[in-house]
Design an enzyme around this catalytic site. Structure first.
Site, PDB file in Angstrom:
ATOM      1  N   SER A   1      14.400   1.078   4.826  1.00  0.00           N
ATOM      2  CA  SER A   1      14.830   1.341   3.451  1.00  0.00           C
ATOM      3  C   SER A   1      13.780   2.050   2.615  1.00  0.00           C
ATOM      4  CB  SER A   1      15.244   0.036   2.765  1.00  0.00           C
ATOM      5  OG  SER A   1      14.144  -0.855   2.678  1.00  0.00           O
TER       6      SER A   1
ATOM      7  N   TYR B   1      -1.793 -12.179   8.587  1.00  0.00           N
ATOM      8  CA  TYR B   1      -1.154 -10.920   8.970  1.00  0.00           C
ATOM      9  C   TYR B   1      -1.717 -10.407  10.296  1.00  0.00           C
ATOM     10  CZ  TYR B   1       0.545  -6.080   8.530  1.00  0.00           C
ATOM     11  OH  TYR B   1       1.158  -4.870   8.746  1.00  0.00           O
TER      12      TYR B   1
ATOM     13  N   GLY C   1       9.271   3.643   2.662  1.00  0.00           N
ATOM     14  CA  GLY C   1       7.992   3.807   3.343  1.00  0.00           C
ATOM     15  C   GLY C   1       8.075   4.514   4.681  1.00  0.00           C
ATOM     16  N   ILE C   2       7.262   4.039   5.616  1.00  0.00           N
ATOM     17  CA  ILE C   2       7.187   4.662   6.936  1.00  0.00           C
ATOM     18  C   ILE C   2       8.529   4.611   7.648  1.00  0.00           C
ATOM     19  CG2 ILE C   2       6.149   4.459   9.233  1.00  0.00           C
ATOM     20  CD1 ILE C   2       3.577   3.510   7.830  1.00  0.00           C
ATOM     21  N   GLY C   3       9.217   3.471   7.565  1.00  0.00           N
ATOM     22  CA  GLY C   3      10.506   3.350   8.244  1.00  0.00           C
ATOM     23  C   GLY C   3      11.509   4.379   7.763  1.00  0.00           C
TER      24      GLY C   3
ATOM     25  N   THR D   1      13.801  -0.260  12.184  1.00  0.00           N
ATOM     26  CA  THR D   1      13.776  -1.415  11.289  1.00  0.00           C
ATOM     27  C   THR D   1      12.839  -1.134  10.108  1.00  0.00           C
ATOM     28  OG1 THR D   1      11.952  -2.566  12.411  1.00  0.00           O
ATOM     29  CG2 THR D   1      14.195  -2.954  13.244  1.00  0.00           C
ATOM     30  N   GLY D   2      13.078  -1.841   9.009  1.00  0.00           N
ATOM     31  CA  GLY D   2      12.303  -1.572   7.807  1.00  0.00           C
ATOM     32  C   GLY D   2      12.543  -0.160   7.312  1.00  0.00           C
TER      33      GLY D   2
END
Length: 247
Positions: free
Chosen positions: A16, A157, A18-20, A13-14
């Site tokens: 698209s 957060y 960066g880390i993902g 997930t995520g």
């Protein structure tokens, strides 16, 4: 680790950026078929293309994890094509505003908790049958240092990440005696991502690790026979206490 995950299915997930994105590309290079999940279709298509160009395979799934029954529909679609899910990387998260606790906007806080906690539970619930069907499923939950070490202005957060950790580790404990599912909590540390840039404007990204470096370390963890409940921090702080955001 060349082609170590040939024939395996991974979902990130995520994915698209960066880390993902970096983790998805590393998994694809290692032979896994990677299901790429994020809201931005264009970003997913770029990651998918890079995976294909490197000789890997991937499927994009543009989806707002916090919206409606999207997670359930995603799991149903994956289940129609594959019999098991071998790697689940729970990376998607929302930072929200960094503000004193009395000034937290309730509506924004609700959105942060919806994505960072409620959507994560929905993913675990929806993919639980496919994870149990794997001979050795591994779940990696991406967290932050503020989950365990509260800090001024990071209350919203940090609270969401603390709840996320509790939820994921409880699931891992529940699975420990009835399945081969293993869970690890990973704090990537200071990593040059868009979220990090929002939290620390003006920071030189060259002074911290890149998403690709973070992904390499996470892949090394996946290769280990780690026990459920394992916790890892992948990088130290770049500047004193500025270590809360990596994703």
């Amino acid at each position: 680790m060349s082609r170590a995950y040939e024939g395996k299915l991974a979902l990130v997930t995520g994915a698209s950026r960066g880390i993902g994105a970096a983790v998805a590309e590393a998994l694809g290079a290692a032979g896994a078929h990677v299901v790429l999940v994020a809201r931005t279709a264009a970003g997913l298509e770029e990651v998918e293309e890079r995976i294909h160009q490197a000789g890997g395979s991937a499927t994009i799934a543009p989806l707002d994890l916090a919206a409606g029954d999207g997670v359930a529909r995603l799991a149903a679609a994956v289940g129609e094509r594959w019999k098991s899910l071998d790697i689940l990387v729970l990376n998607a998260a929302m930072l929200g505003s960094l503000t004193p606790v009395p000034a937290i906007d309730g509506k924004e806080f609700g959105r942060v908790m919806t994505l960072n906690v409620i959507a994560q539970q929905a993913l675990l619930a929806a993919f639980d049958p496919l994870l149990r069907a794997s001979a050795e499923a591994k779940i990696i939950g991406i967290t932050s240092s503020v989950a365990a070490s509260p800090r001024a202005y990071w209350g919203a957060y940090g609270a969401s990440k603390a709840a996320f950790e509790t939820l994921l580790l409880a699931y891992g404990d529940e699975m420990s005696n009835i399945s081969a599912i293993r869970v690890a909590i990973v704090d990537p540390g200071a990593t040059a991502t868009q979220m990090r840039a929002r939290a620390y404007p003006g920071e030189d990204p060259a002074t911290i690790q890149s998403p690709a470096q973070t992904a390499d370390k996470l892949m090394a963890l996946l290769a280990e026979d780690f026990p459920t409940g394992a916790r890892r921090r992948l990088a130290g702080s770049a500047r004193g206490q500025k270590e809360a955001v990596g994703a």
